[in-house]
Design a protein around this motif. Structure first.
Motif, short mmCIF file in Angstrom:
data_model
loop_
_atom_site.label_atom_id
_atom_site.label_comp_id
_atom_site.label_asym_id
_atom_site.label_seq_id
_atom_site.Cartn_x
_atom_site.Cartn_y
_atom_site.Cartn_z
N PHE A 117 -21.55 -13.81 14.06
CA PHE A 117 -22.86 -13.16 14.11
C PHE A 117 -22.80 -11.78 13.48
O PHE A 117 -23.70 -11.35 12.79
CB PHE A 117 -23.32 -13.07 15.57
CG PHE A 117 -23.44 -14.41 16.25
CD1 PHE A 117 -24.53 -15.23 15.96
CD2 PHE A 117 -22.48 -14.85 17.13
CE1 PHE A 117 -24.66 -16.47 16.57
CE2 PHE A 117 -22.60 -16.09 17.74
CZ PHE A 117 -23.68 -16.90 17.46
N ALA A 118 -21.70 -11.05 13.74
CA ALA A 118 -21.54 -9.73 13.16
C ALA A 118 -21.42 -9.82 11.64
O ALA A 118 -21.98 -9.00 10.90
CB ALA A 118 -20.32 -9.03 13.75
N SER A 154 -22.69 -12.11 9.73
CA SER A 154 -24.00 -12.45 9.21
C SER A 154 -24.92 -11.23 9.17
O SER A 154 -25.67 -11.02 8.22
CB SER A 154 -24.62 -13.56 10.06
OG SER A 154 -25.93 -13.85 9.64
N GLU A 155 -24.80 -10.39 10.22
CA GLU A 155 -25.62 -9.19 10.28
C GLU A 155 -25.23 -8.21 9.18
O GLU A 155 -26.08 -7.58 8.55
CB GLU A 155 -25.46 -8.54 11.66
CG GLU A 155 -26.42 -7.39 11.91
CD GLU A 155 -26.27 -6.82 13.30
OE1 GLU A 155 -25.14 -6.39 13.63
OE2 GLU A 155 -27.25 -6.84 14.06
N THR A 156 -23.94 -8.08 8.95
CA THR A 156 -23.45 -7.20 7.87
C THR A 156 -23.97 -7.66 6.51
O THR A 156 -24.41 -6.85 5.68
CB THR A 156 -21.92 -7.19 7.88
OG1 THR A 156 -21.45 -6.68 9.11
CG2 THR A 156 -21.38 -6.34 6.73
N GLU A 194 -26.67 -9.33 5.95
CA GLU A 194 -28.11 -9.09 5.91
C GLU A 194 -28.41 -7.62 5.60
O GLU A 194 -29.31 -7.30 4.81
CB GLU A 194 -28.74 -9.49 7.24
CG GLU A 194 -30.26 -9.45 7.25
CD GLU A 194 -30.88 -10.47 6.31
OE1 GLU A 194 -31.97 -10.17 5.78
OE2 GLU A 194 -30.27 -11.55 6.12
N HIS A 195 -27.61 -6.71 6.20
CA HIS A 195 -27.81 -5.28 5.94
C HIS A 195 -27.50 -4.94 4.49
O HIS A 195 -28.20 -4.13 3.87
CB HIS A 195 -26.93 -4.46 6.88
CG HIS A 195 -27.38 -4.52 8.31
ND1 HIS A 195 -26.66 -3.96 9.35
CD2 HIS A 195 -28.48 -5.09 8.89
CE1 HIS A 195 -27.29 -4.17 10.49
NE2 HIS A 195 -28.40 -4.87 10.24
N THR A 220 -30.33 -5.95 2.40
CA THR A 220 -31.47 -5.03 2.53
C THR A 220 -31.30 -3.83 1.61
O THR A 220 -32.24 -3.39 0.94
CB THR A 220 -31.61 -4.56 3.99
OG1 THR A 220 -31.82 -5.70 4.83
CG2 THR A 220 -32.78 -3.60 4.14
N ASP A 278 -24.89 0.13 7.74
CA ASP A 278 -25.77 0.57 8.83
C ASP A 278 -26.35 1.96 8.55
O ASP A 278 -27.53 2.22 8.81
CB ASP A 278 -25.02 0.57 10.16
CG ASP A 278 -24.61 -0.84 10.59
OD1 ASP A 278 -25.23 -1.79 10.06
OD2 ASP A 278 -23.69 -0.98 11.41
#
Length: 371
Positions: A5-6, A8-10, A12-13, A16, A60
Motif C-alpha cells: 500500500f505504501a 502504491s501511495e508513493t 501515486e504521489h 501527481t 510528500d
C-alpha cells in the motif's frame, strides 16, 4: 519491509508531481505571450522546484506545491467550455486532418489493389465460389475474420424474377448490369451462378461464396522526387494521356517497372529482354521465372493489338518513358498493350501491405514489405 500500500501511495504521489510539472509547462507554453512576465517566471520557478522534489524523491514534500500549481494553471488556462470548447476541438480536428492530408499528398498514400494483374505478389479482389460457410462466417466471428483476413461470405439473391440482360458491363473484375430496377455487381469468380439472358425466379442465388478484399498497399510518394525509378520497382502511375480503349482515363494503375528511358525491350520465351540481354536482376525477375505461382512474362495472343506479339517484336522507349508489366501477364492490361508511360505520370513506389494481415495468398501470406 515496505508494504504494497505504501509503494502504491508513493507511486501515486510521484505521478501527481509529474502531472503538475506537465501542467505548468503546458500553460506556460500556451499562454506565454498573454501572461505577465512575473506570472511566467512564477510558473517556471514552480516547475523547477517540482523537478528538484522529483530528483530528491521528496514526493510528500512536493505535494502542496503540486496542488498549488494545478490550482494556478486551472485559473490561467481553464478547460474550454461551450462554444469555445467546440471551437478549440474543431481547430485540433482541422490541424490533424491537414497533417493527414499532407502526409497522404506528399509522403505516403494507400491504394487498394482491385484486380489480379500483380498476383501472386499483390492480390486483388477475388472470390472462392465453392466455399461452404462455417462458424467463422457467422456473427460475430465473421467480423474478426474480415478484420484479420479481409474475407467475408457473400450471397446475392435476385429481388425479383425475369430475364437477365444480354449485355453486361465490366469494371475491375466485376460484371455490372441492371435488372428489375436495381444495379448488380457480380464478381467474375461468381459468374457461374447466373448467365446473360438467363431467366431466373425471384430469390435466385446470383452470387455465393467467399469474397476476399484486395490488398491495401502503401505508396512512397516522396523518394521518387530524389531517387530515379529503378527496374523492378512496384510502381503506381496515373493513366493520364494513355490512349487505349480499355484503359480507364485518370485512374491509377499499379505494375512493375521493367523498362527505362532509351532502352529497347522485348519478350521472348516468357523472359524479359532489354537491349538484347535477358534480364535476371534484381531478384524479382529471376523469381518471375522460377518461383511457384509465377509464369514469366507472356506475349499477348496474336488476335490482340499489342507491341510484343512475337519474340521479334520490340519497343524502344523515349527519353522520359517507362515500361510497366503486371506480374500476372496472363491477366494484365499493361505496357504490352498501351506502350511507354510518361515519367510525369509516376506517383510513387509501393513497398508495404498493411492489410489484410493474414491469408493474403500463397506467396505473401501475411502483411508486410513487398518487392
Amino acid at each position: 519491509m515496505k508494504s504494497p500500500f505504501a509503494a502504491s501511495e508513493t507511486k501515486e504521489h510521484r505521478k501527481t508531481l509529474e502531472q503538475a510539472i506537465f501542467a505548468a509547462k503546458f500553460t506556460r507554453r500556451m499562454r506565454e505571450d498573454l501572461l505577465p512576465a512575473e506570472t511566467v517566471a512564477e510558473l517556471l520557478g514552480m516547475e523547477k522546484q517540482l523537478k528538484q522534489h522529483l530528483k530528491a524523491k521528496n514526493w510528500d514534500d512536493g505535494l502542496p506545491l503540486a496542488e498549488a500549481v494545478q490550482t494556478l494553471t486551472r485559473e490561467l488556462h481553464p478547460a474550454p467550455k461551450g462554444r469555445y470548447g467546440l471551437r478549440e476541438n474543431l481547430e485540433v480536428f482541422v490541424v490533424v486532418m491537414a497533417v493527414i492530408l499532407g502526409i497522404r499528398t506528399y509522403f505516403l498514400q494507400p491504394y487498394q489493389i482491385p484486380t489480379g494483374s500483380m498476383q501472386p505478389t499483390l492480390f486483388g479482389i477475388n472470390g472462392i465460389a465453392d466455399h461452404e460457410p462455417d462458424w467463422t462466417d457467422r456473427f460475430p466471428a465473421n467480423i474478426g475474420k474480415f478484420l484479420l483476413t479481409g474475407s467475408r461470405f457473400v450471397e446475392i439473391t435476385a429481388h425479383t424474377g425475369g430475364r437477365i440482360p444480354e449485355l453486361w458491363g465490366q469494371q475491375d473484375g466485376f460484371y455490372v448490369f441492371d435488372f428489375g430496377g436495381r444495379r448488380y455487381r457480380i464478381h467474375r469468380d461468381f459468374a457461374r451462378f447466373v448467365q446473360p439472358g438467363q431467366v431466373i425466379p425471384q430469390g435466385h442465388v446470383m452470387a455465393r461464396g467467399l469474397r476476399k478484399q484486395g490488398d491495401f498497399i502503401v505508396v512512397d510518394r516522396l523518394t521518387t522526387n530524389f531517387i530515379p525509378p529503378r527496374r523492378g520497382d512496384i510502381t503506381v502511375f496515373t493513366t493520364r494521356n494513355i490512349d487505349h480503349r480499355d484503359v480507364r482515363p485518370n485512374s491509377a494503375y499499379i505494375k512493375r517497372l521493367v523498362g527505362l528511358p532509351g532502352e529497347t525491350v522485348a519478350i521472348c520465351r516468357r523472359e524479359l529482354v532489354v537491349n538484347g540481354e535477358v534480364v535476371r536482376t534484381p531478384e524479382v525477375f529471376e523469381r518471375q521465372q522460377t518461383a511457384p505461382g509465377y509464369q514469366g512474362f507472356a506475349n499477348p495472343s496474336p488476335q490482340h493489338s499489342a507491341f510484343f506479339n512475337r519474340c521479334e517484336d520490340s519497343l524502344t522507349l523515349g527519353e522520359d518513358e517507362f515500361l510497366f508489366f503486371g506480374d500476372n501477364t496472363m491477366a494484365s492490361l499493361d505496357s504490352r498493350f498501351f506502350g511507354g508511360v510518361d515519367g510525369r505520370n509516376i506517383i510513387g513506389r509501393g513497398f508495404f501491405v498493411p492489410w489484410p494481415f493474414f491469408q493474403r495468398g500463397p506467396y505473401n501470406a501475411r502483411a508486410g514489405l513487398v518487392r
